[in-house]
Design a protein around this motif. Structure first.
Motif, PDB file in Angstrom:
ATOM      1  N   ALA A  35       0.833  -1.205   0.000  1.00 34.74           N
ATOM      2  CA  ALA A  35       0.000   0.000   0.000  1.00 34.74           C
ATOM      3  C   ALA A  35       0.864   1.251   0.000  1.00 34.74           C
ATOM      4  CB  ALA A  35      -0.924  -0.011   1.218  1.00 34.74           C
ATOM      5  N   VAL A  36       1.914   1.248   0.821  1.00 36.67           N
ATOM      6  CA  VAL A  36       2.831   2.390   0.864  1.00 36.67           C
ATOM      7  C   VAL A  36       3.450   2.624  -0.504  1.00 36.67           C
ATOM      8  CG1 VAL A  36       5.010   3.243   1.792  1.00 36.67           C
ATOM      9  CG2 VAL A  36       3.334   2.200   3.327  1.00 36.67           C
ATOM     10  N   SER A  37       3.976   1.564  -1.096  1.00 30.88           N
ATOM     11  CA  SER A  37       4.636   1.692  -2.394  1.00 30.88           C
ATOM     12  C   SER A  37       3.684   2.217  -3.464  1.00 30.88           C
ATOM     13  CB  SER A  37       5.193   0.326  -2.812  1.00 30.88           C
ATOM     14  OG  SER A  37       5.752   0.382  -4.109  1.00 30.88           O
ATOM     15  N   ASN A  38       2.477   1.667  -3.511  1.00 32.07           N
ATOM     16  CA  ASN A  38       1.514   2.084  -4.536  1.00 32.07           C
ATOM     17  C   ASN A  38       1.088   3.535  -4.358  1.00 32.07           C
ATOM     18  OD1 ASN A  38       1.515  -0.351  -5.909  1.00 32.07           O
ATOM     19  ND2 ASN A  38      -0.201  -1.200  -4.747  1.00 32.07           N
ATOM     20  N   LEU A  39       0.820   3.936  -3.120  1.00 29.35           N
ATOM     21  CA  LEU A  39       0.366   5.307  -2.878  1.00 29.35           C
ATOM     22  C   LEU A  39       1.498   6.311  -3.062  1.00 29.35           C
ATOM     23  CD1 LEU A  39      -1.999   4.630   0.127  1.00 29.35           C
ATOM     24  CD2 LEU A  39      -2.679   5.477  -2.122  1.00 29.35           C
ATOM     25  N   GLN A  40       2.703   5.946  -2.646  1.00 28.98           N
ATOM     26  CA  GLN A  40       3.835   6.854  -2.861  1.00 28.98           C
ATOM     27  C   GLN A  40       4.070   7.068  -4.346  1.00 28.98           C
ATOM     28  OE1 GLN A  40       6.953   4.937  -0.580  1.00 28.98           O
ATOM     29  NE2 GLN A  40       6.675   6.326   1.151  1.00 28.98           N
ATOM     30  N   GLN A  41       3.922   6.021  -5.121  1.00 28.55           N
ATOM     31  CA  GLN A  41       4.100   6.135  -6.570  1.00 28.55           C
ATOM     32  C   GLN A  41       3.107   7.130  -7.157  1.00 28.55           C
ATOM     33  OE1 GLN A  41       3.993   2.340  -8.635  1.00 28.55           O
ATOM     34  NE2 GLN A  41       3.311   3.300 -10.531  1.00 28.55           N
ATOM     35  N   ILE A  42       1.859   7.087  -6.704  1.00 28.27           N
ATOM     36  CA  ILE A  42       0.840   7.992  -7.214  1.00 28.27           C
ATOM     37  C   ILE A  42       1.079   9.413  -6.721  1.00 28.27           C
ATOM     38  CG2 ILE A  42      -1.620   8.535  -7.193  1.00 28.27           C
ATOM     39  CD1 ILE A  42      -2.090   5.487  -6.811  1.00 28.27           C
ATOM     40  N   LEU A  43       1.366   9.553  -5.423  1.00 26.10           N
ATOM     41  CA  LEU A  43       1.527  10.894  -4.855  1.00 26.10           C
ATOM     42  C   LEU A  43       2.737  11.613  -5.423  1.00 26.10           C
ATOM     43  CD1 LEU A  43       0.570  10.137  -1.151  1.00 26.10           C
ATOM     44  CD2 LEU A  43      -0.674  11.614  -2.736  1.00 26.10           C
ATOM     45  N   ILE A  44       3.815  10.871  -5.674  1.00 27.96           N
ATOM     46  CA  ILE A  44       5.017  11.485  -6.234  1.00 27.96           C
ATOM     47  C   ILE A  44       4.796  11.918  -7.678  1.00 27.96           C
ATOM     48  CG2 ILE A  44       7.385  10.995  -6.982  1.00 27.96           C
ATOM     49  CD1 ILE A  44       7.647   9.234  -4.457  1.00 27.96           C
ATOM     50  N   SER A  45       4.028  11.118  -8.431  1.00 30.08           N
ATOM     51  CA  SER A  45       3.852  11.406  -9.860  1.00 30.08           C
ATOM     52  C   SER A  45       2.734  12.402 -10.127  1.00 30.08           C
ATOM     53  CB  SER A  45       3.548  10.107 -10.620  1.00 30.08           C
ATOM     54  OG  SER A  45       2.320   9.541 -10.192  1.00 30.08           O
ATOM     55  N   GLU A  46       1.870  12.637  -9.110  1.00 32.10           N
ATOM     56  CA  GLU A  46       0.744  13.536  -9.327  1.00 32.10           C
ATOM     57  C   GLU A  46       1.197  14.974  -9.501  1.00 32.10           C
ATOM     58  OE1 GLU A  46      -2.295  13.503  -6.368  1.00 32.10           O
ATOM     59  OE2 GLU A  46      -3.801  13.184  -7.896  1.00 32.10           O
ATOM     60  N   PRO A  47       0.761  15.654 -10.551  1.00 29.18           N
ATOM     61  CA  PRO A  47       1.116  17.061 -10.736  1.00 29.18           C
ATOM     62  C   PRO A  47       0.445  17.943  -9.690  1.00 29.18           C
ATOM     63  CG  PRO A  47      -0.521  16.400 -12.347  1.00 29.18           C
ATOM     64  CD  PRO A  47      -0.106  15.152 -11.635  1.00 29.18           C
ATOM     65  N   VAL A  48       1.135  18.968  -9.260  1.00 31.33           N
ATOM     66  CA  VAL A  48       0.583  19.913  -8.299  1.00 31.33           C
ATOM     67  C   VAL A  48       0.818  21.316  -8.828  1.00 31.33           C
ATOM     68  CG1 VAL A  48       0.657  20.760  -5.927  1.00 31.33           C
ATOM     69  CG2 VAL A  48       1.100  18.344  -6.389  1.00 31.33           C
ATOM     70  N   GLY A  49      -0.196  22.169  -8.786  1.00 30.76           N
ATOM     71  CA  GLY A  49      -0.023  23.543  -9.236  1.00 30.76           C
ATOM     72  C   GLY A  49      -0.626  23.790 -10.586  1.00 30.76           C
ATOM     73  N   GLU A  50      -0.811  25.039 -10.920  1.00 29.46           N
ATOM     74  CA  GLU A  50      -1.519  25.388 -12.142  1.00 29.46           C
ATOM     75  C   GLU A  50      -0.661  25.207 -13.393  1.00 29.46           C
ATOM     76  OE1 GLU A  50      -2.991  29.295 -11.687  1.00 29.46           O
ATOM     77  OE2 GLU A  50      -4.309  28.820 -10.010  1.00 29.46           O
ATOM     78  N   MET A  51       0.670  25.272 -13.262  1.00 32.68           N
ATOM     79  CA  MET A  51       1.521  25.274 -14.444  1.00 32.68           C
ATOM     80  C   MET A  51       2.406  24.022 -14.506  1.00 32.68           C
ATOM     81  SD  MET A  51       0.713  28.090 -15.961  1.00 32.68           S
ATOM     82  CE  MET A  51       2.078  28.477 -17.059  1.00 32.68           C
ATOM     83  N   TRP A  52       1.861  22.887 -14.063  1.00 33.66           N
ATOM     84  CA  TRP A  52       2.679  21.696 -13.984  1.00 33.66           C
ATOM     85  C   TRP A  52       3.161  21.195 -15.337  1.00 33.66           C
ATOM     86  CZ3 TRP A  52       0.790  17.455 -16.564  1.00 33.66           C
ATOM     87  CH2 TRP A  52      -0.564  17.459 -16.872  1.00 33.66           C
ATOM     88  N   TRP A  53       2.465  21.606 -16.423  1.00 37.43           N
ATOM     89  CA  TRP A  53       2.837  21.081 -17.747  1.00 37.43           C
ATOM     90  C   TRP A  53       3.989  21.836 -18.379  1.00 37.43           C
ATOM     91  CZ3 TRP A  53      -1.736  23.471 -16.496  1.00 37.43           C
ATOM     92  CH2 TRP A  53      -1.919  24.776 -16.984  1.00 37.43           C
ATOM     93  N   VAL A  54       4.416  22.960 -17.781  1.00 39.21           N
ATOM     94  CA  VAL A  54       5.478  23.777 -18.381  1.00 39.21           C
ATOM     95  C   VAL A  54       6.835  23.111 -18.181  1.00 39.21           C
ATOM     96  CG1 VAL A  54       6.613  25.989 -18.309  1.00 39.21           C
ATOM     97  CG2 VAL A  54       4.152  25.864 -18.040  1.00 39.21           C
TER      98      VAL A  54
END
Length: 322
Positions: A303-322
């Motif tokens: 569970a830790v590994s799966n959730l850390q993978q998602i939380l680390i890869s999730e974009p945060v902020g309005e300009m994450w695609w720049v």
């Protein structure tokens, strides 16, 4: 968001050993049981409320490892029709709220409870059908005479101490859906919110993302549990989602609890976490392990590994695609 764990998972270890292990996995928060169904292996309110030295030692044990306490949890049935049983659950809840105030913990998690069907009942009665009309009469009596009065009074008690109440939406209790939760919140105040656990949504046929949208728009998510559910496509057609067989009969049950990623894929879990962000939930995702097919350590680690993978890869902020 912070990643945490419901530490009753490690009730067999001493507190500091359990905290060391949790911190070593890179987690940032712990949810700690204070009695009733979760037990109080790591935190006994009777002891900590009476001894400032032990209270401060407890606080230091958590903080020195870079952790926060996301919630104190005392899940029980304070509305049980047998008064002695209800009193025990209630007393632990009150002490837990008092302890949360002393520790500066913002949330106490529990169940809404489930009353009987009349004043002299011996066992809880959980109506889940509108007909025959007897069930509607039972439900009306329960909410008007028991559920709303109790949580109006004790919700105020918690609010006066700057503590929010996170009710877990769990089958067998009066508040088990987003609609139930919002009904009680409207009657008893904003101190009432959800300790939202997707696993209980899935087996009831509720989409967790939609549950998050419904509750999140009302600001009614106080805490979040990370637990999965798998539904057996054959057994569910035999037993239905209200399968009453023991959880130990995993081969024959309609559904069973799983660790994160073993009932639904990581895309589904990413959608859940994104929905939480979208509605402004920026608190703790607390791992709960009740997977009968995995050991404590295996289920926790995955569970830790799966959730850390998602939380680390999730974009945060309005300009994450720049």
């Amino acid at each position: 968001m912070k990643l945490g764990v419901f530490a009753v998972l490690f009730a067999g270890r001493p507190l500091e050993e359990a905290l060391d292990h949790i911190a070593s996995k890179g987690l940032q928060a712990v949810e700690i049981g204070t009695g009733n169904y979760p037990g109080n292996a790591h935190c006994d309110p009777d002891v900590l409320l009476q001894d400032n030295g032990k209270l401060e030692a407890f606080r230091k044990a958590v903080e020195s490892r870079g952790l926060i306490i996301s919630a104190l949890s005392c899940h029980g049935n304070a509305l049980h029709p047998q008064k002695a049983i209800a009193q025990g659950f209630h007393d632990t809840f009150v002490k837990t709220v008092d302890l949360a105030e002393r520790l500066g913990v913002p949330v106490v998690n529990t169940f809404s409870g489930c009353p009987g069907d009349h004043e002299n009942a011996l066992y809880p009665n959980w109506p889940v059908a509108p007909w025959p009309n007897d069930y509607q009469e039972i439900l009306k009596w329960q909410w008007e005479q028991k559920v709303i009065p109790y949580w109006t009074e004790w919700g105020k008690y918690a609010a006066d101490r700057n503590v929010k109440i996170g009710l877990e939406l769990h089958g067998g209790f009066s508040v088990h859906t987003p609609g139930n939760l919002l009904r009680l919140r409207e009657a008893a105040g904003e101190v009432i919110g959800a300790n939202l656990d997707p696993s209980h949504m899935w087996w009831q046929g509720i989409d967790p993302v939609q549950a998050i949208q419904i509750l999140g728009r009302a600001g009614a998510i106080h805490h979040f549990h990370a637990k999965d559910t798998s539904i057996d496509p054959i057994n569910v057609n035999k037993h239905g989602v209200t399968d009453m067989q023991s959880y130990t009969l995993m081969l024959d049950r309609a559904w069973q609890f799983r660790t994160v990623g073993y009932g639904h894929d990581l895309k589904t879990w990413a959608d859940i976490l994104s929905a939480l962000r979208l509605v402004g939930y920026d608190y703790v995702v607390s791992i709960e392990h009740e997977d009968g097919l995995m050991s404590v350590e295996e289920g926790f680690s995955k569970a830790v590994s799966n959730l850390q993978q998602i939380l680390i890869s999730e974009p945060v902020g309005e300009m994450w695609w720049v």
